[in-house]
Design a protein around this motif. Structure first.
Motif, PDB file in Angstrom:
ATOM      1  N   LEU A  14       3.430   2.437   3.007  1.00  0.00           N
ATOM      2  CA  LEU A  14       4.358   3.539   2.774  1.00  0.00           C
ATOM      3  C   LEU A  14       3.581   4.785   2.381  1.00  0.00           C
ATOM      4  N   PHE A  15       3.855   5.883   3.077  1.00  0.00           N
ATOM      5  CA  PHE A  15       3.191   7.159   2.815  1.00  0.00           C
ATOM      6  C   PHE A  15       4.207   8.107   2.195  1.00  0.00           C
ATOM      7  N   LEU A  16       3.901   8.642   1.018  1.00  0.00           N
ATOM      8  CA  LEU A  16       4.797   9.563   0.321  1.00  0.00           C
ATOM      9  C   LEU A  16       4.224  10.972   0.364  1.00  0.00           C
ATOM     10  N   LEU A  17       5.019  11.907   0.837  1.00  0.00           N
ATOM     11  CA  LEU A  17       4.624  13.314   0.877  1.00  0.00           C
ATOM     12  C   LEU A  17       5.644  14.112   0.082  1.00  0.00           C
ATOM     13  N   ASN A  18       5.204  14.764  -0.988  1.00  0.00           N
ATOM     14  CA  ASN A  18       6.141  15.508  -1.825  1.00  0.00           C
ATOM     15  C   ASN A  18       5.426  16.648  -2.531  1.00  0.00           C
ATOM     16  N   ALA A  19       6.110  17.775  -2.667  1.00  0.00           N
ATOM     17  CA  ALA A  19       5.543  18.903  -3.395  1.00  0.00           C
ATOM     18  C   ALA A  19       5.445  18.563  -4.877  1.00  0.00           C
ATOM     19  N   LYS A  24       0.842  -1.183   0.000  1.00  0.00           N
ATOM     20  CA  LYS A  24       0.000   0.000   0.000  1.00  0.00           C
ATOM     21  C   LYS A  24       0.884   1.242   0.000  1.00  0.00           C
ATOM     22  N   VAL A  25       0.701   2.094  -1.005  1.00  0.00           N
ATOM     23  CA  VAL A  25       1.431   3.351  -1.073  1.00  0.00           C
ATOM     24  C   VAL A  25       0.422   4.472  -1.153  1.00  0.00           C
ATOM     25  N   MET A  26       0.485   5.405  -0.212  1.00  0.00           N
ATOM     26  CA  MET A  26      -0.372   6.577  -0.257  1.00  0.00           C
ATOM     27  C   MET A  26       0.482   7.760  -0.670  1.00  0.00           C
ATOM     28  N   VAL A  27       0.056   8.462  -1.705  1.00  0.00           N
ATOM     29  CA  VAL A  27       0.827   9.574  -2.235  1.00  0.00           C
ATOM     30  C   VAL A  27       0.062  10.872  -2.040  1.00  0.00           C
ATOM     31  N   VAL A  28       0.710  11.849  -1.436  1.00  0.00           N
ATOM     32  CA  VAL A  28       0.149  13.191  -1.340  1.00  0.00           C
ATOM     33  C   VAL A  28       1.088  14.118  -2.086  1.00  0.00           C
ATOM     34  N   ALA A  46       9.383  14.514   1.268  1.00  0.00           N
ATOM     35  CA  ALA A  46      10.246  15.201   0.295  1.00  0.00           C
ATOM     36  C   ALA A  46      11.440  14.340  -0.102  1.00  0.00           C
ATOM     37  N   GLY A  47      11.202  13.039  -0.242  1.00  0.00           N
ATOM     38  CA  GLY A  47      12.276  12.128  -0.620  1.00  0.00           C
ATOM     39  C   GLY A  47      12.062  11.448  -1.959  1.00  0.00           C
ATOM     40  N   PHE A  48      11.049  11.907  -2.714  1.00  0.00           N
ATOM     41  CA  PHE A  48      10.736  11.266  -3.993  1.00  0.00           C
ATOM     42  C   PHE A  48      11.497  11.977  -5.113  1.00  0.00           C
ATOM     43  N   PHE A  49      12.770  11.616  -5.257  1.00  0.00           N
ATOM     44  CA  PHE A  49      13.631  12.243  -6.257  1.00  0.00           C
ATOM     45  C   PHE A  49      13.443  11.559  -7.604  1.00  0.00           C
ATOM     46  N   LEU A  50      13.191  12.374  -8.620  1.00  0.00           N
ATOM     47  CA  LEU A  50      12.858  11.846  -9.939  1.00  0.00           C
ATOM     48  C   LEU A  50      14.090  11.653 -10.815  1.00  0.00           C
TER      49      LEU A  50
END
Length: 351
Positions: A298-303, A2-6, A239-243
């Motif tokens: 896993l919860f992803l928080l990124n601008a 489960k991945v939650m993306v904001v 803020a760790g989702f580097f593309l």
């Protein structure tokens, strides 16, 4: 899995430009190519969390938590870049949070060359000698219920970052006296905390910001494996989702830098095998290629319009020698139609 993306929208990008001080010094030649200083995201968050009022209306100061060095770490080869002991800051939980644990992995860029890592070991990002002896616990680490209602009485830990590879390297460079032991620091830190009561946790959250946010993704399932099945375990990457994205010149600034980190610090052996079985090691250092295989919630928080990635990865000076992106990076209102279209594409890549 489960991945939650904001993904925070344009309003936060606007907020960033109009409410934060200038950190242009981060993009000096040394800072840009080594990324060894604080990531911009972490600087912004830190500056907002500390009290700034003065006089009778001043906010009470945050809780200051002392640094604990991991005394048994050296015997395991778990040392900072310069060979000093790693450490963490721990504030014990109480009441309903006595058996709940929150681990925050500190961020602060990476080093991808001998030169950059040698510089880094003369700072708090590469040596516990230069680390603050006490740190303020604010935000998700705050002890104030009104600021941090979900975690204020949990056992809260900040694991310090002194390896330069998101707690994932394992190697050394003897000639330069550099120790790339991020993975061992992670393991030694977890072992020490388990001996101090984390083994009895009924719930545990692994979090991290920026480079620490990347580390929280890399180590999420390892963290889950520390506990019995009855323990509720989740992970948060802030803020760790580097593309792995093409920059404005058509190059890949961040991929080139990550490739240096992975090769220099021996990260490959610690990357998820489910990824490296079909992709190159550098690709497996990017979250976009990891999250599908993470089994732990896993919860992803990124601008959506990540200011740090725009400044240092997508439109750095090396990719924009004529400065055509300078005004756009400073104020979105000055972006051209084609620049807005490019940014919209980056936002879609986040999703």
């Amino acid at each position: 899995m489960k991945v939650m993306v904001v993904v925070m929208a344009m309003v936060l990008w606007i907020l960033f430009f109009f409410t934060t001080p200038s950190y242009s010094y981060l993009y000096s030649r040394e800072g840009l190519h080594g990324f060894e200083d604080l990531n911009l995201t972490e600087l912004v968050y830190s500056s907002r969390m500390l009290p700034t009022s003065t006089g009778s209306n001043a906010l009470p100061p945050p809780l200051m938590i002392p640094l604990t060095l991991i005394q048994g770490a050296a015997a395991k080869g778990a040392v900072c870049l310069d060979g000093t002991l790693p450490g963490y800051h721990l504030h014990p939980g109480y009441g309903s949070g006595a058996n709940s644990w929150l681990i925050q992995l500190e961020g602060g860029g990476w080093c991808n060359s001998i030169r950059n890592c040698v510089y880094r070991k003369t700072t708090r990002r590469g040596s516990s000698t230069y680390m603050e002896k006490k740190l303020p616990f604010t935000g998700i680490l705050s002890s104030k219920a009104e600021e941090n209602p979900d975690f204020f009485n949990w056992n809260r830990v900040k694991l310090r970052y002194c390896d330069g590879a998101s707690f994932s390297g394992d190697g050394q460079h003897e000639a330069s006296k550099l120790n790339f032991r991020g993975q061992r620091i992670w393991l030694a830190g977890m072992e020490d905390l388990m001996s101090k009561g984390m083994s009895r946790a009924t719930e545990a959250l692994l979090s991290g910001c920026s480079a620490g946010g990347l580390a929280s993704i890399l180590h999420c399932d390892e963290f889950r494996e520390l506990f019995p099945a009855t323990t509720k375990v989740k992970c948060l990457s802030d803020a760790g989702f580097f593309l792995d994205a093409i920059d404005v010149s058509g190059g890949r600034t961040l991929r080139n830098m990550f490739e240096g980190v992975v090769r220099l610090q021996g990260v490959q052996k610690n990357l998820p095998q489910i990824c490296t079985n079909h992709m190159d090691p550098t690709s497996c250092f990017f979250p976009q290629n990891l999250i599908a295989s993470v089994k732990t919630p896993l919860f992803l928080l990124n601008a959506a319009y990540d200011a740090w990635q725009l400044q240092a990865s997508l439109a750095p000076p090396s990719a924009d020698p004529h400065g055509s992106w300078h005004d756009c990076k400073s104020n979105h209102a000055h972006c051209s139609a084609s620049q807005i279209q490019y940014l919209q594409g980056i936002k879609c890549s986040m999703l």
